[in-house]
Each structure stands twice: as structure tokens, then as C-alpha cells.
Design a protein around this motif. Structure first.
Motif, short mmCIF file in Angstrom:
data_model
loop_
_atom_site.label_atom_id
_atom_site.label_comp_id
_atom_site.label_asym_id
_atom_site.label_seq_id
_atom_site.Cartn_x
_atom_site.Cartn_y
_atom_site.Cartn_z
N VAL A 397 0.85 -1.20 0.00
CA VAL A 397 0.00 0.00 0.00
C VAL A 397 0.88 1.25 0.00
O VAL A 397 1.90 1.30 0.72
CB VAL A 397 -0.92 0.02 1.24
CG1 VAL A 397 -1.80 1.27 1.23
CG2 VAL A 397 -1.77 -1.23 1.29
N MET A 398 0.49 2.25 -0.78
CA MET A 398 1.20 3.53 -0.79
C MET A 398 0.20 4.67 -0.70
O MET A 398 -0.90 4.59 -1.28
CB MET A 398 2.04 3.68 -2.07
CG MET A 398 2.92 4.94 -2.07
SD MET A 398 4.12 4.95 -3.44
CE MET A 398 3.10 5.57 -4.78
N THR A 399 0.57 5.72 0.04
CA THR A 399 -0.27 6.92 0.11
C THR A 399 0.59 8.13 -0.21
O THR A 399 1.78 8.17 0.15
CB THR A 399 -0.92 7.06 1.49
OG1 THR A 399 -1.77 8.22 1.50
CG2 THR A 399 0.10 7.21 2.60
N TRP A 400 -0.04 9.14 -0.87
CA TRP A 400 0.75 10.27 -1.34
C TRP A 400 -0.17 11.46 -1.62
O TRP A 400 -1.14 11.34 -2.37
CB TRP A 400 1.49 9.90 -2.61
CG TRP A 400 2.62 10.81 -3.00
CD1 TRP A 400 3.07 11.90 -2.33
CD2 TRP A 400 3.43 10.67 -4.17
NE1 TRP A 400 4.13 12.46 -3.00
CE2 TRP A 400 4.38 11.73 -4.12
CE3 TRP A 400 3.47 9.78 -5.24
CZ2 TRP A 400 5.33 11.90 -5.12
CZ3 TRP A 400 4.42 9.95 -6.21
CH2 TRP A 400 5.34 10.99 -6.16
N ASN A 401 0.14 12.59 -1.00
CA ASN A 401 -0.48 13.86 -1.38
C ASN A 401 0.37 14.42 -2.51
O ASN A 401 1.51 14.84 -2.31
CB ASN A 401 -0.49 14.82 -0.18
CG ASN A 401 -1.17 16.15 -0.50
OD1 ASN A 401 -1.08 16.66 -1.61
ND2 ASN A 401 -1.84 16.73 0.48
N GLY A 634 -3.87 8.37 4.45
CA GLY A 634 -4.27 9.74 4.18
C GLY A 634 -3.31 10.78 4.70
O GLY A 634 -2.33 10.50 5.38
N ASP A 635 -3.65 12.02 4.34
CA ASP A 635 -2.97 13.22 4.85
C ASP A 635 -3.85 13.75 5.97
O ASP A 635 -4.89 14.35 5.73
CB ASP A 635 -2.82 14.25 3.72
CG ASP A 635 -2.22 15.56 4.20
OD1 ASP A 635 -1.89 15.67 5.39
OD2 ASP A 635 -2.11 16.49 3.37
N TYR A 636 -3.39 13.57 7.21
CA TYR A 636 -4.20 13.94 8.37
C TYR A 636 -3.87 15.34 8.89
O TYR A 636 -4.55 15.83 9.78
CB TYR A 636 -3.99 12.91 9.48
CG TYR A 636 -4.58 11.56 9.16
CD1 TYR A 636 -5.85 11.22 9.59
CD2 TYR A 636 -3.88 10.65 8.39
CE1 TYR A 636 -6.40 9.99 9.29
CE2 TYR A 636 -4.42 9.42 8.06
CZ TYR A 636 -5.68 9.09 8.52
OH TYR A 636 -6.22 7.87 8.20
N ASN A 637 -2.83 15.94 8.34
CA ASN A 637 -2.44 17.28 8.79
C ASN A 637 -2.33 17.35 10.30
O ASN A 637 -2.69 18.36 10.93
CB ASN A 637 -3.42 18.34 8.27
CG ASN A 637 -3.16 18.69 6.81
OD1 ASN A 637 -2.02 18.84 6.40
ND2 ASN A 637 -4.22 18.81 6.04
N SER A 638 -1.86 16.28 10.90
CA SER A 638 -1.78 16.18 12.35
C SER A 638 -0.52 15.42 12.73
O SER A 638 -0.20 14.40 12.11
CB SER A 638 -3.00 15.44 12.92
OG SER A 638 -4.21 16.05 12.51
N THR A 639 0.18 15.90 13.74
CA THR A 639 1.40 15.26 14.19
C THR A 639 1.10 14.23 15.28
O THR A 639 -0.05 14.03 15.69
CB THR A 639 2.39 16.30 14.73
OG1 THR A 639 1.82 16.92 15.90
CG2 THR A 639 2.67 17.37 13.69
N GLN A 640 2.15 13.60 15.78
CA GLN A 640 1.97 12.55 16.78
C GLN A 640 1.48 13.09 18.11
O GLN A 640 1.00 12.32 18.94
CB GLN A 640 3.30 11.81 16.98
CG GLN A 640 3.75 11.05 15.75
CD GLN A 640 5.01 10.23 15.99
OE1 GLN A 640 5.39 9.99 17.14
NE2 GLN A 640 5.66 9.82 14.92
N GLU A 641 1.59 14.39 18.33
CA GLU A 641 1.10 14.99 19.58
C GLU A 641 -0.38 15.35 19.53
O GLU A 641 -0.94 15.84 20.50
CB GLU A 641 1.90 16.24 19.92
CG GLU A 641 3.37 15.99 20.21
CD GLU A 641 4.21 15.93 18.95
OE1 GLU A 641 3.65 16.14 17.85
OE2 GLU A 641 5.43 15.67 19.05
N GLN A 747 5.92 10.25 -0.58
CA GLN A 747 5.09 9.06 -0.52
C GLN A 747 5.61 8.14 0.57
O GLN A 747 6.81 8.05 0.82
CB GLN A 747 5.06 8.33 -1.87
CG GLN A 747 6.37 7.71 -2.29
CD GLN A 747 7.29 8.71 -2.97
OE1 GLN A 747 7.20 9.91 -2.76
NE2 GLN A 747 8.20 8.21 -3.80
N ILE A 748 4.71 7.47 1.26
CA ILE A 748 5.08 6.44 2.22
C ILE A 748 4.43 5.14 1.78
O ILE A 748 3.33 5.13 1.20
CB ILE A 748 4.69 6.81 3.66
CG1 ILE A 748 3.19 7.13 3.77
CG2 ILE A 748 5.51 7.99 4.15
CD1 ILE A 748 2.73 7.40 5.21
#
Length: 792
Positions: A397-401, A634-641, A747-748
């Protein structure tokens, strides 16, 4: 003063006779001189004392305030004009391009006087003041105060060797004013032995400092809203308190800078002028928040390429060094307003560019003319789990904005050459990257409808991909042409390996405003409804093993101030995944996979048909919604915090979560948010290792992980991950996109295996004859391209 400005120290010729100074002229001159003194700094106490000792006639306040020339005054302007030493001609701004001819010390005086009439409110006389006749009631006239007949030396323009020199452009005037300030600072630090000139100059600004955040904070950056758009996280929220942002090391005789200096990556202003520095270390690139760098009056002969990493720079002053050429990397400094290069033996072509067209033009030229850099080392695959049974089903699986073309503007990505920013170039690089990775499931964000329909769908069809796409809901309110440019989310899948059983659009705003517990909440309408973010849920079955899997893709709100909205959107996504997973548990088996098998093609090079696909396996049965393998990208626009990460990883967020910010969102803020899945981010396996992924979004001022591949840990296991980008390459790359990274996100990619359920033999659902009753949708979805025109 610097050698390049010695011509400005020449004194004026003998003043006009005193009989030409009338009482009216005196009154007008007093008025102009009074107005002028409001805008021009007076002499320092030390200068006044020195002037009094040198010439007692200047010790009186009357003469200091009234005269440019006074009786017994050495020829030259009063030091009040710019703090110059008495008896010297000050560095007046309009002399920048003036080259005096021998024997005519006032050759450029005509052009100079037109702009700075206020500075020449009179010449020495009986009362030390004289007003030109072109001044009316103390207001400067439009006509030149001089004609051929009233020039001080009586010569006409023609007699003086040619036409009068035109005033320098505004940019060069500013450059030369800064050069004069640099000269004064250098003089104070070397001749008067007063180092730390700029620290003393800024002392009033630093009084009472406290409570300031680090320079990396959004408020400190001073960026426009458009520039900040790509920075989804409120950086100042987690940065430590920082009470100072400027450092003055000037006038110390330094020959080298300690590497410890560059650990102060919060610095906004750095002053290292008037030292003996012969080079700037490459570590200068670590000061990513630096806005002012004053390095004048050193022995610098070149700039390190890493200077291009300091993309926040607005003022780079390098006066009176030994610099001849500039590195192409300087072109990345898209915010730079002033590049001070006067007093350097700079390349004539570079000098001409900056003199005639200014710093912005020079920086852009360096950016566009720079050769394409060498590519980075390829990203390496990292094996997480070895000795995996070959009988287990694998899913890559790959996701990419991919950065929608309408967002890729030069204002937002001014550090990127236009060739690398153009969509024609980027789309080909994106396509090639997708083909090279050859994944089973591909999740894309910021992909416009026309791009999906006209480019990626036909191109990827050649590589066995089928796709599902939905644009943002605002496309429904537009005409067909405008709607085609609206971005959205897409899921591509290998048609020869997977069968699409179901697809669903998750319109967060529409779902929220129609929930019984939320539809009367003001915050839903004021905060959630204006954001048209979406998610997609797809349900697949493996052709070979019959294993089924849910794949979701989303793109959440980007605004730093909408942490609550991101949490609500994630809660709605997981709520709907839970609901549809319960439905999919009861989903009927496929009864004839051969009927929907990809047609066999014949090889063009030979008439031998391609080998037939393996015998399709029967559909698998799942007892609960958490038994179905789940992947959420997805692109969650959120960090691990963030609370978004907390909800996905921990399975629950309490009503007291601070990201709710006191807003009311029905059951979410009354009871909290929860989901039944045991989920983990695929890349947590690299945390704490040399291969740890430090970012997925890489732009100046923001490098964080905000894109994720989440998976259900009870059904899936990570076996391989795509490693991070080449760190050495990034040392000279201020941000993406560029020629080698076609989007501002990377991409990840993760490869999973579907676990065999322990203590339970996998049951299969055997199908019978033709198409399954009640499943017309499956046949429809499997045929041709599906553009995701609506949800069910």
C-alpha cells in the motif's frame, strides 16, 4: 569610511555671500530645518563633545540647530544629518551612482539637490541659513532650484562634461543607505572601539522581553496565510519558550565561528559584522528562522551553498567583503528583500542585475539558471519482519499527497524553479514513481477530477490499475469546467489481484450537520460545515485467496486553529468505517469470479496467449467487523502529539481532550469518541532507529510527519517499509517540491501480510452459479473506470 565612498567626503566650495540671505529666507530656512530635524538623527554626545573640542564655534546649541554651514565652520554638512564626524560631507542617499570628475567636486549636485532639497535648506551666511527662491511658503516646488546661471560654480551642464546623472533606482538607494549605516557601525566598532554596536542599537527593543515563543511559531514567522497553508500544525503550540531571538557578535575580531552557535536555531537576527571571518560554515543552513544576517566588513571570499537553506532571510548584508561570485543556492531565498553587495569585487553581470533590477530579480535569476542538482540516493526498502510464510496474502500500500496544480504557485513555493513546479513536469515524475513502486493499493490526495479522468486513469490502466475518485463536495455547486479542477481523493488498485466490492464517500460536513446530536450545535455550522474535506471507503476481495480488506483514504483540514475540526472529521471517519464493516461482515460471497475476471490478452510480439490467472479462491467469512483487515491512509495534517493521532492509536479520546477547545459537538464532547479497532501507524516500527521517518511534509519552516498508513494489528502485520529520503541530499534542499521530489509531501509505503487467525480455521463461503443476487453493484463497479460520482 570605505574606499568606495571616499568621494562622498569631499567638501563643498565656498558658500554664497552673506548679502543674499534675507529675513524671509531666514524664516523659511528655520522652518525647513526644524522639519528636517524631526526625521534625522542627531549627533551622539561623544560626537558633540569631540566637535566642541575641535571647533569651539560649534559648541553652542544655536549653531548646531541652525546651521549647515556656520562662521568658522569647516566646509561640510552639520553632523546632525547622519551622525557623521564634523567637517565631513555626510553620505547623502542620492550620490550612489555619482562619480565625480577631477576639478568639479559638485558635478552631481543638481540631481542630488532635486531629491534632497530639505537637506539643503540653506547655505552658510550671516545667519547660517539661506532659502532658495523655488521654495514657496516653506514647501518645496517641483522645479529644480538650480539653473545654469545659479549653480555654485557657475558652469552649465554641458560645460561640466555631459548630462546630469539620473537618480539611482529606489532599490539601489535603499542598498546604499544600508551601506552607510554599515560604515557608521564599522567606524564605531573599529575606530571608537565600541563592539556590539547592534546590541546597543536594539537595546530598547529588548527591554521587558518575556513570554515570546520560538521563531518557528506561526506568529513569529510573519508569513502570509497563503504561505502558511502548507503548514498544518500550530508549531508554537509545542515549542519551548524563547525570550531572545537576536545575537550580536560584531566587532570582536573573530576569525571563525564556533559550531555551537548554530545550535541556536531559533535565531531571527545574527550580527557578525566587523570581524576577520574568511568563511561562513556550512552549518549556517541550520538557522532556518534567520531573517537578518549582517556579515559586512569581514574577509569573506565566498558563501557556502547551505546559505540557501535560510529561506526566511529578508536582509543579507555582505558589504565590504571579497566576494566575487554567488552560489546558485542563493536563489532559494525567495523572501530576500535586500542583498547588500556594495564594496565587493562582485561579478559584473551579477552587479548589473542587482543595480538595475534589484535583489528579487537577481535571486530569481539564480534560481532559474541553476543546473538541475544530482539526484539523491534511492529510498531503500526496510525489512521489518523476516521469515514470512509465502502462503500468506501480501498487500503493498502507498499513500501520497501529490500537490494539486492549483496550489503549486510561485508565491507559495518561491524556492522551487518554475520548471520543477510546472504540472507538466511534476505529473510525469509522479506517474513514474507510482509505476516504479508497483503497489497493490494506491491512495492519492489532492488529485483533481480532470487529472484523475484524463491522465492518471488512462495511464495507470496500462499498469493494471483501476481507480475510484471523489472530488470535494464544493464541485457540486460549480459548472462542469470549474468542477473538473476541484481536487479530491482517489484509490487505485490492481485489477488483476483485487475485486472492488463496495465504495463509499464520507462527506464530513454533510454527515455532521445531519446527525441528530449535532444538527442544532452552532459549532458544527460555524467550524465543521465550512470545511469540505472528505474520506473514501472501499471494500475489496482478493482474487487468489478470497481474503477481504477495507481500505480508506482521507484528507483532513489543514488549518492550525481547527484541531477540533480534524478530531471531529477523524471521529466521523472511524464511526463510518465501523458501521460499514458491520455491513461487510454480512456481505454475500462472490459466486463466479471467472465471470468478472480480467480478459486475457494476446502478446503482440508472439501469438502465444499470456498464462491464465490462478484458480480464484472462495470468499472468506468474517464473524465481526474487527476481523476484516483494515487499512486507513491519508494526509491527516496532524502530528503525533495531536488528538487525531491519539484517537487512531489509542482507540478513544475523552470529552476533556483539550483539542475540543470548549466547542460543542454532540455526543463527541459529551461522551468522548471511540472506535473498536486495534490500530497502529505502520512507521512506528522505525521509531528510535537510524531509519526513523522524520517528516512526510517538507517545506521551509515545517518538516513533520502528518501522513500515515494505519492498519489493524489483529489482522495485519508489517513486513516491509519504504525508508526515508537521503539525508545528505537534504542538507542543501530547503523544501519540496523540486526536480527530484515532485510534491511537497513524500510518498510512504508499507507491505503487509494478512495474519491467519489463531485457534480458528478460516471458513470460506462457496458460491454457486452466475452473479450473486442482490449484488448488481459489484458487477457495475468492476466494469471500466469508476469516477466516484456519488455515495450510496
Amino acid at each position: 569610511m570605505a574606499d568606495g565612498h571616499r568621494y562622498m567626503q569631499q567638501s563643498f566650495s565656498t558658500p554664497l555671500p552673506t548679502q543674499f540671505a534675507s529675513n524671509n529666507n531666514l524664516a523659511t530656512g528655520l522652518l525647513l530645518n526644524s522639519l528636517l530635524n524631526q526625521f534625522i538623527a542627531g549627533p551622539s554626545a561623544a560626537q558633540q563633545q569631540a566637535a566642541a573640542q575641535t571647533n569651539p564655534a560649534h559648541s553652542s546649541a544655536t549653531q548646531i540647530n541652525r546651521g549647515m554651514y556656520g562662521q568658522n565652520h569647516p566646509q561640510g554638512h552639520n553632523p546632525r544629518l547622519n551622525g557623521a564626524a564634523p567637517g565631513r560631507q555626510p553620505n547623502m542617499p542620492m550620490f550612489y551612482n555619482h562619480v565625480p570628475q577631477q576639478g568639479h567636486p559638485h558635478q552631481g549636485h543638481n540631481a542630488h539637490h532635486q531629491v534632497l532639497q530639505a537637506g539643503h535648506s540653506g547655505h552658510g551666511a550671516r545667519n547660517d541659513l539661506m532659502s532658495h527662491s523655488t521654495f514657496s511658503s516653506g514647501i518645496m516646488g517641483n522645479a529644480s532650484p538650480y539653473t545654469t546661471n545659479n549653480l555654485q560654480n557657475g558652469h552649465s551642464v554641458a560645460a561640466r562634461g555631459g548630462p546630469a546623472e539620473q537618480p539611482a533606482n529606489e532599490h539601489w538607494q535603499k542598498q546604499m543607505r544600508l551601506k552607510e549605516e554599515s560604515d557608521r557601525a564599522h567606524s564605531a566598532m573599529t575606530e571608537q572601539h565600541q563592539p556590539h554596536y547592534y546590541a546597543r542599537l536594539k537595546a530598547p527593543e529588548n527591554k521587558g522581553i518575556g513570554g515570546a515563543l520560538t521563531a518557528g511559531g506561526a506568529n513569529a514567522s510573519g508569513d502570509s496565510e497563503e504561505e502558511v497553508r502548507r503548514r498544518p500544525y500550530q508549531v508554537e503550540k509545542r515549542n519551548r519558550r524563547q525570550d531572545w531571538h537576536n545575537l550580536d557578535m560584531s566587532g570582536q575580531g573573530l576569525r571563525a565561528l564556533s559550531s555551537a552557535l548554530f545550535s541556536y536555531d531559533f535565531l531571527v537576527e545574527l550580527y557578525i559584522a566587523s570581524n576577520r571571518l574568511t568563511f561562513l560554515p556550512a552549518e549556517i543552513g541550520k538557522l532556518r528562522h534567520l531573517k537578518i544576517l549582517e556579515a559586512s566588513n569581514n574577509l569573506l571570499s565566498e558563501l557556502p551553498p547551505e546559505i540557501g537553506m535560510c529561506t526566511s532571510l529578508e536582509k543579507l548584508l555582505l558589504f565590504d567583503n571579497q566576494i566575487r561570485d554567488l552560489p546558485y543556492e542563493l536563489g532559494s531565498l525567495y523572501k530576500l528583500d535586500i542583498l547588500g553587495i556594495e564594496g565587493n569585487p562582485i561579478n559584473p553581470g551579477l552587479r548589473e542585475e542587482i543595480v538595475e533590477r534589484g535583489t528579487k530579480s537577481l535571486i530569481n535569476s539564480l534560481l532559474e539558471q541553476a543546473p538541475v542538482p544530482l539526484p539523491p540516493s534511492p529510498r531503500k526498502p526496510i525489512v521489518v519482519q523476516e521469515d514470512v510464510s509465502p502462503s500468506l496474502e501480501r498487500i503493498k500500500v502507498m499513500t501520497w499527497n501529490i500537490l494539486c496544480d492549483k496550489f503549486a504557485t510561485t508565491n507559495m513555493y518561491g524556492y522551487t524553479p518554475t520548471g520543477a513546479l510546472s504540472w507538466e513536469y511534476r505529473k510525469e515524475r509522479i506517474l513514474q514513481e507510482i509505476r516504479d513502486r508497483d503497489v497493490d493499493m494506491l491512495c492519492l490526495q489532492e488529485i483533481a477530477t480532470d487529472v484523475f479522468r484524463d491522465f492518471f486513469s488512462p495511464e495507470l490502466a496500462q499498469n493494471d490499475y483501476k481507480g475510484v475518485h471523489w472530488p470535494r463536495p464544493k464541485a457540486k455547486t460549480m459548472n462542469e469546467k470549474d468542477a473538473a479542477a476541484v481536487d479530491g481523493c482517489a484509490i487505485f488498485y490492481k485489477g488483476s489481484k483485487w475485486i472492488l466490492l463496495d465504495k463509499q464517500l464520507i462527506d464530513y460536513a454533510n454527515i455532521a450537520i445531519n446527525r441528530p446530536d449535532m444538527k442544532n450545535q452552532h459549532d458544527i455550522f460555524n467550524r465543521v460545515m465550512p470545511k469540505d474535506n472528505i474520506g473514501i471507503i472501499c471494500f475489496f476481495e482478493s482474487r487468489r485467496t478470497g481474503a477481504r480488506v477495507i481500505v480508506a483514504n482521507t484528507h483532513l483540514a489543514w488549518e492550525p486553529t481547527l484541531a477540533d475540526v480534524k478530531l471531529v472529521q477523524t471521529a466521523i471517519l472511524m464511526e463510518n468505517i465501523t458501521k460499514y464493516a458491520e455491513k461487510y461482515v454480512r456481505w454475500q460471497p462472490l459466486k463466479d469470479k471467472r465471470g468478472i475476471q480480467i480478459p486475457q490478452s494476446v502478446s503482440v510480439e508472439s501469438d502465444i496467449p499470456k498464462p491464465e490467472m490462478p484458480e480464484p479462491g472462495p470468499s472468506q467469512e468474517y464473524r465481526s467487523n474487527t476481523d476484516i483487515p483494515l487499512i486507513v491512509c491519508g494526509d491527516y495534517n496532524s502530528t503525533q502529539e495531536s488528538s487525531v493521532y491519539e484517537l487512531l492509536s489509542m482507540g478513544r479520546v475523552t470529552p476533556e481532550q483539550s483539542d475540543f477547545g470548549g466547542h460543542q459537538y454532540g455526543n463527541f464532547t459529551r461522551d468522548g469518541v471511540a472506535h473498536p479497532f486495534s490500530m497502529r501507524s505502520a512507521y512506528v516500527h522505525l521509531n528510535g532507529t537510524p531509519d526513523e521517518l522524520s517528516f512526510t511534509n517538507y517545506v521551509p519552516g515545517f518538516q513533520e510527519v502528518i501522513d500515515y498508513i494505519w492498519y489493524s494489528t489483529n489482522t495485519l502485520e508489517v513486513v516491509e517499509l519504504l525508508g526515508p529520503p537521503d539525508q545528505n541530499h537534504l542538507k542543501r534542499v530547503p523544501g519540496f517540491p523540486n526536480y527530484h521530489f515532485p510534491a511537497d509531501h513524500i510518498q510512504i509505503m508499507a507491505e503487509f501480510v494478512i495474519k491467519q487467525r489463531k485457534g480458528e480455521k478460516v471458513k470460506v463461503l462457496h458460491g454457486g452459479g452466475g452473479g450473486a443476487s442482490g449484488q448488481p453493484q459489484q458487477q457495475q463497479l468492476e466494469g471500466g473506470q469508476d469516477f466516484g460520482s456519488g455515495s450510496k
